[in-house]
Design an enzyme around this catalytic site. Structure first.
Site, PDB file in Angstrom:
ATOM      1  N   HIS A  28      50.078  40.345  30.441  1.00  0.00           N
ATOM      2  CA  HIS A  28      49.419  40.961  31.596  1.00  0.00           C
ATOM      3  C   HIS A  28      49.371  40.007  32.796  1.00  0.00           C
ATOM      4  O   HIS A  28      49.193  40.447  33.930  1.00  0.00           O
ATOM      5  CB  HIS A  28      48.005  41.385  31.204  1.00  0.00           C
ATOM      6  CG  HIS A  28      47.584  42.728  31.722  1.00  0.00           C
ATOM      7  ND1 HIS A  28      48.455  43.707  32.133  1.00  0.00           N
ATOM      8  CD2 HIS A  28      46.337  43.261  31.890  1.00  0.00           C
ATOM      9  CE1 HIS A  28      47.779  44.779  32.524  1.00  0.00           C
ATOM     10  NE2 HIS A  28      46.501  44.530  32.402  1.00  0.00           N
TER      11      HIS A  28
ATOM     12  N   ASN B 270      42.430  45.204  36.373  1.00  0.00           N
ATOM     13  CA  ASN B 270      41.998  46.568  36.705  1.00  0.00           C
ATOM     14  C   ASN B 270      41.197  46.647  38.001  1.00  0.00           C
ATOM     15  O   ASN B 270      40.954  47.739  38.505  1.00  0.00           O
ATOM     16  CB  ASN B 270      41.182  47.157  35.559  1.00  0.00           C
ATOM     17  CG  ASN B 270      42.009  47.306  34.296  1.00  0.00           C
ATOM     18  OD1 ASN B 270      43.207  47.056  34.270  1.00  0.00           O
ATOM     19  ND2 ASN B 270      41.362  47.731  33.238  1.00  0.00           N
TER      20      ASN B 270
ATOM     21  N   ASP C 152      53.251  43.078  35.451  1.00  0.00           N
ATOM     22  CA  ASP C 152      53.886  43.359  34.169  1.00  0.00           C
ATOM     23  C   ASP C 152      54.314  44.821  34.119  1.00  0.00           C
ATOM     24  O   ASP C 152      53.641  45.686  34.675  1.00  0.00           O
ATOM     25  CB  ASP C 152      52.936  43.037  33.016  1.00  0.00           C
ATOM     26  CG  ASP C 152      51.607  43.789  33.117  1.00  0.00           C
ATOM     27  OD1 ASP C 152      50.954  43.722  34.168  1.00  0.00           O
ATOM     28  OD2 ASP C 152      51.229  44.452  32.138  1.00  0.00           O
TER      29      ASP C 152
ATOM     30  N   ASN D  75      46.850  50.086  35.656  1.00  0.00           N
ATOM     31  CA  ASN D  75      45.507  50.129  36.244  1.00  0.00           C
ATOM     32  C   ASN D  75      45.316  49.159  37.415  1.00  0.00           C
ATOM     33  O   ASN D  75      44.544  49.438  38.328  1.00  0.00           O
ATOM     34  CB  ASN D  75      44.446  49.900  35.172  1.00  0.00           C
ATOM     35  CG  ASN D  75      44.328  51.088  34.249  1.00  0.00           C
ATOM     36  OD1 ASN D  75      44.512  52.229  34.650  1.00  0.00           O
ATOM     37  ND2 ASN D  75      44.047  50.818  32.984  1.00  0.00           N
TER      38      ASN D  75
END
Length: 192
Positions: A22, A70, A95, A116
């Site tokens: 991530h 997020n 990513d 997100n």
């Protein structure tokens, strides 16, 4: 492409996540900063680490948010508003589950594919998706119900090797597309 004024590498904060899939966007921004011999410094007002590079006498800001992925939009909008940067002058490195490790795709706008962090940026910029994206392939887990665990874990050694090879190509290309308005903004890079 020479209208890019801000390059953002999405990441989760803290040592726990630093080498995870991530956080691959932050790897790109950190390597780019190193290639220009600049250091990212924490700026609390921008909720992230930031610096500036000069390309053809033009300032390009670098940002790695310290918010969770997020909530990336909070950091991006803070810096963009402060320096009067429009959404279409921003490149987001992130990513990408839909690309295999060792593949990176540069594109403008389009679907966010459920990411997100990108959704957070979109919502902070009046629901606009008119920004550049550097989609860094991480692949998908075998078990489609295991995506959260997959992105929050480190890539394998083989995946890391592929990512390093393709990342070097992209860093070299970044210097070209930041300085040349004639370069096509839709491009695919492959490690092999």
């Amino acid at each position: 492409m020479n209208n890019i004024k801000l390059i953002v590498g999405l990441a989760n904060p803290g040592l726990k996540y630093i080498k995870t899939r991530h956080n691959i966007g932050s790897l790109y921004v950190n390597l780019l900063a190193d290639s220009f011999n600049v250091k990212l410094k924490q700026e609390k007002k921008f909720f992230g680490f930031t610096s500036c590079i000069n390309v053809c006498d033009k300032k390009v800001f670098l940002l790695v948010p310290t918010t969770f992925v997020n909530l990336s939009g909070i950091s991006v909008i803070s810096l963009a508003n402060f320096y009067s940067i429009n959404i279409n002058e921003i490149l987001i490195a992130h990513d990408e589950l839909d690309l295999l490790p060792g593949i990176i795709k540069l594109k403008f706008g389009g679907s966010l594919a459920g990411h997100n962090g990108l959704k957070s940026i979109k919502s902070n910029f009046n629901n606009s998706v008119n920004f550049y994206r550097l989609r860094i392939g991480i692949g998908r887990p075998i078990d489609k119900n295991n995506i959260v665990n997959f992105v929050l874990n480190n890539p394998t050694k083989y995946e890391n090797d592929l990512i390093k090879i393709v990342m070097k190509k992209v860093i070299d290309y970044t210097k070209i597309f930041l300085s040349n308005e004639l370069v096509n903004c839709s491009r695919i890079f492959k490690a092999l």
